[in-house]
Design an enzyme around this catalytic site. Structure first.
Site, mmCIF file in Angstrom:
data_model
loop_
_atom_site.group_PDB
_atom_site.id
_atom_site.type_symbol
_atom_site.label_atom_id
_atom_site.label_comp_id
_atom_site.label_asym_id
_atom_site.label_seq_id
_atom_site.Cartn_x
_atom_site.Cartn_y
_atom_site.Cartn_z
ATOM 1 N N GLU A 6 0.876 -1.175 0.000
ATOM 2 C CA GLU A 6 0.000 0.000 0.000
ATOM 3 C C GLU A 6 0.907 1.216 0.000
ATOM 4 O O GLU A 6 1.551 1.516 0.996
ATOM 5 C CB GLU A 6 -0.869 -0.043 1.258
ATOM 6 C CG GLU A 6 -1.870 1.059 1.365
ATOM 7 C CD GLU A 6 -2.698 0.917 2.630
ATOM 8 O OE1 GLU A 6 -2.255 1.449 3.678
ATOM 9 O OE2 GLU A 6 -3.757 0.273 2.587
ATOM 10 N N ARG A 26 17.684 16.586 -12.029
ATOM 11 C CA ARG A 26 16.530 17.444 -12.277
ATOM 12 C C ARG A 26 16.289 18.278 -11.029
ATOM 13 O O ARG A 26 16.140 17.752 -9.940
ATOM 14 C CB ARG A 26 15.295 16.618 -12.608
ATOM 15 C CG ARG A 26 15.422 15.852 -13.920
ATOM 16 C CD ARG A 26 14.115 15.160 -14.252
ATOM 17 N NE ARG A 26 14.233 14.286 -15.383
ATOM 18 C CZ ARG A 26 13.522 14.395 -16.501
ATOM 19 N NH1 ARG A 26 12.636 15.368 -16.628
ATOM 20 N NH2 ARG A 26 13.684 13.544 -17.481
ATOM 21 N N HIS A 45 13.474 22.410 -8.185
ATOM 22 C CA HIS A 45 12.267 23.064 -8.680
ATOM 23 C C HIS A 45 11.233 23.280 -7.579
ATOM 24 O O HIS A 45 11.191 22.542 -6.598
ATOM 25 C CB HIS A 45 11.616 22.210 -9.772
ATOM 26 C CG HIS A 45 12.518 21.935 -10.929
ATOM 27 N ND1 HIS A 45 12.460 20.763 -11.635
ATOM 28 C CD2 HIS A 45 13.514 22.666 -11.500
ATOM 29 C CE1 HIS A 45 13.360 20.779 -12.607
ATOM 30 N NE2 HIS A 45 14.018 21.929 -12.530
ATOM 31 N N LYS A 92 4.855 17.214 -2.903
ATOM 32 C CA LYS A 92 5.100 16.048 -3.758
ATOM 33 C C LYS A 92 5.378 14.817 -2.911
ATOM 34 O O LYS A 92 6.106 14.888 -1.918
ATOM 35 C CB LYS A 92 6.328 16.276 -4.647
ATOM 36 C CG LYS A 92 6.223 17.436 -5.589
ATOM 37 C CD LYS A 92 7.528 17.619 -6.356
ATOM 38 C CE LYS A 92 7.455 18.825 -7.266
ATOM 39 N NZ LYS A 92 8.715 19.030 -7.987
ATOM 40 N N TYR A 120 5.346 10.356 -9.109
ATOM 41 C CA TYR A 120 5.074 11.228 -7.971
ATOM 42 C C TYR A 120 3.694 11.846 -8.064
ATOM 43 O O TYR A 120 3.178 12.114 -9.132
ATOM 44 C CB TYR A 120 6.168 12.269 -7.756
ATOM 45 C CG TYR A 120 6.501 13.181 -8.899
ATOM 46 C CD1 TYR A 120 6.009 14.485 -8.937
ATOM 47 C CD2 TYR A 120 7.332 12.761 -9.927
ATOM 48 C CE1 TYR A 120 6.341 15.335 -9.970
ATOM 49 C CE2 TYR A 120 7.671 13.611 -10.964
ATOM 50 C CZ TYR A 120 7.168 14.894 -10.982
ATOM 51 O OH TYR A 120 7.487 15.730 -12.010
ATOM 52 N N ASP A 148 17.682 24.104 -16.255
ATOM 53 C CA ASP A 148 18.332 23.858 -14.969
ATOM 54 C C ASP A 148 19.772 24.389 -14.918
ATOM 55 O O ASP A 148 20.318 24.590 -13.840
ATOM 56 C CB ASP A 148 18.305 22.373 -14.618
ATOM 57 C CG ASP A 148 16.918 21.892 -14.214
ATOM 58 O OD1 ASP A 148 16.014 22.738 -14.026
ATOM 59 O OD2 ASP A 148 16.731 20.667 -14.082
#
Length: 184
Positions: A29, A60, A63, A73, A133, A170
């Site tokens: 879960e 990455r 942000h 997130k 995500y 970036d």
């Protein structure tokens, strides 16, 4: 589900769902509103995202999205592994400018909860790394922001062998000291 606040940023949570296995494989879960409420996270997710990173060393971030479209997130890895980082950019926070990181792997199933008010980024530790995500705010490009991944004031200990693979965007993000106040 085990929920552990990261030592340097206790609002960022490392979440490890339990896996129940037998000869068929395992079941887990990965999200439970009840468990997250018990951990102090009260959020409604509005969008799911998935990303594939072809090369080890892809970076990455860092942000974030500003108000009125800030995002929290919940990040997990479906294939491969990452070093996942959150940086506190909430004005007036006692941990402003601090970062915390955790390794997330598909094998162990760890997840990272990055609340609103934090910049987020990751570095892939394997080729062909796939992430999934959930976010609690819709994507709004007009509210996007970011920080330089290599800001010397942050001194993030990225586990890189050489230069990272970066997007053009970036490569040009500002340092924290040049960011100015951000509302979430």
């Amino acid at each position: 589900m085990t929920v552990t606040p990261l030592a340097d940023l206790p609002d960022v949570l490392l979440i490890t769902p339990k896996r129940f296995g037998d000869l068929r494989g395992w079941f887990s879960e990965t999200w439970s509103r009840k468990a997250m409420l018990a951990a102090g996270v009260d959020t409604d997710f509005v969008q799911d995202n998935q990303a594939l990173n072809a090369k080890k060393g892809t970076l990455r971030g860092l942000h974030f999205q500003k108000a009125p479209h800030a995002q929290g997130k919940l990040v997990r890895v479906l294939q491969g592994a990452i070093f996942d980082v959150a940086v506190d950019i909430r004005a007036g926070s006692p941990t402003y400018g601090k970062w915390a990181g955790a390794t997330l792997t598909a094998e162990a199933g760890e997840q990272l909860w990055v609340p609103r008010g934090f910049a987020h980024g990751y570095c892939t530790l394997t080729d062909d790394t796939m992430l999934f995500y959930k976010v609690d705010g819709l994507y709004a490009p007009e509210t996007e922001g970011g920080l330089a991944w290599n800001d010397p004031d942050l001194a993030i200990a990225w586990p890189l062998d050489g230069e990272p693979v970066l997007s053009d965007k970036d490569k040009t993000l500002p340092r924290l000291r040049d960011l100015g106040p951000v509302s979430f």
